[in-house]
Design an enzyme around this catalytic site. Sequence first.
Site, PDB file in Angstrom:
ATOM      1  N   GLY A   1       0.723  -5.877  -7.915  1.00 52.79           N
ATOM      2  CA  GLY A   1       1.768  -5.855  -6.896  1.00 52.79           C
ATOM      3  C   GLY A   1       1.767  -4.585  -6.067  1.00 52.79           C
ATOM      4  N   HIS A   2       2.458  -4.646  -4.941  1.00 52.49           N
ATOM      5  CA  HIS A   2       2.447  -3.545  -3.977  1.00 52.49           C
ATOM      6  C   HIS A   2       3.035  -2.263  -4.564  1.00 52.49           C
ATOM      7  CE1 HIS A   2       6.574  -5.055  -2.212  1.00 52.49           C
ATOM      8  NE2 HIS A   2       6.565  -4.989  -3.526  1.00 52.49           N
TER       9      HIS A   2
END
Length: 348
Positions: free
Chosen positions: A235-236
């Site tokens: 994920g970011h």
Amino acid sequence: MKLEELAVRLGAELRGDGKVEITGVRGIEEAGPSEITFVANPKYTALARSTRAAAVLVAPDFPEIEAATLRLANPYLAFAQAVGFFYQPPIYAAGVHPTAVIDPTARIGLGAHIGPYAVIGPGVRVGDHATILAHVVLYAGVEAGDHFFAHAHAVVREGCVLGDHVTLENGAIVGSDGFGFAKDHEGKWQKIPQSGPVRIGDRVDIQANACVDRATVGSTEIADGAKIDNLVQIGHGSSVGENTLVCAQAGLAGSSVIGANAILAGQAGVAGHCTVGDGVILTAQAGVSHDVPAGKMLSGSPAFDNRNWLRAVAIFQRLPEILRRLSQLEKANTGEQDGPASGKEGDQ
């Protein structure tokens, strides 16, 4: 090659006939009389006694068997090295395929192979001896070091930075937009721009169809030596430490921090903004929603100490029996209490 030559190349102690010709490497149940195999897991010891293999790679204290043995401290690593002796991957000659599209401002190092329909955008910088196969896309401003290897259909988005000896398997996506949305006053989700690149260290492998998202701000970081398996989601804004393994279908929510030398087994998941310490092992399908100190092994969802989880699983299988016995005890206790009470009431 002769078995004795293989022993020298691996640095192994040979016990058995070194003149046997070795033609390849196979698993312990399939190996034939001209092939070698290995035992690194004790549960395969019995198979070593019946294998048809010419020789078996084993630890120094492994018991004697009928087959020849090559004894060394790390049989599994030796097995991997032996595979490399007998199997050579395709070699891609330097050159640019006529259908490749390379922006005039891109800079490609010496000895590169650029395959059919590859697209290399403006301002891209790629080091020496790169292999960029068919339909790979490098967006504007991508930087990749020496010996970059991108298999067909891998994509690296704008501004991402990759170190030396980075390998992207088929369909790997580096720098896709993070999953960021904010709800407005009308209750509608509005996309949050994902402005931060992905930064990848040296000797990183990202396997097929894995996704490493770019960050909202800052960067998503994969440290040196990390290995990202098929279908993994990073994920970011997350970071993955040195030499950490993230195995198939595991997922990190945004801003997860994973330490060095950790192992996240298949389908393990880490909730956003959690920190997982160095050397942590999350067994398959473990779900983490809290910080994990270094060196822990966790299992289950929600994840907790592996030893306690093993006990809990053993007890879980016995729950129907335990419930039945508890019900019988309750009935017995109720009967003992009711008997005297009812007897006194009758006397009155």
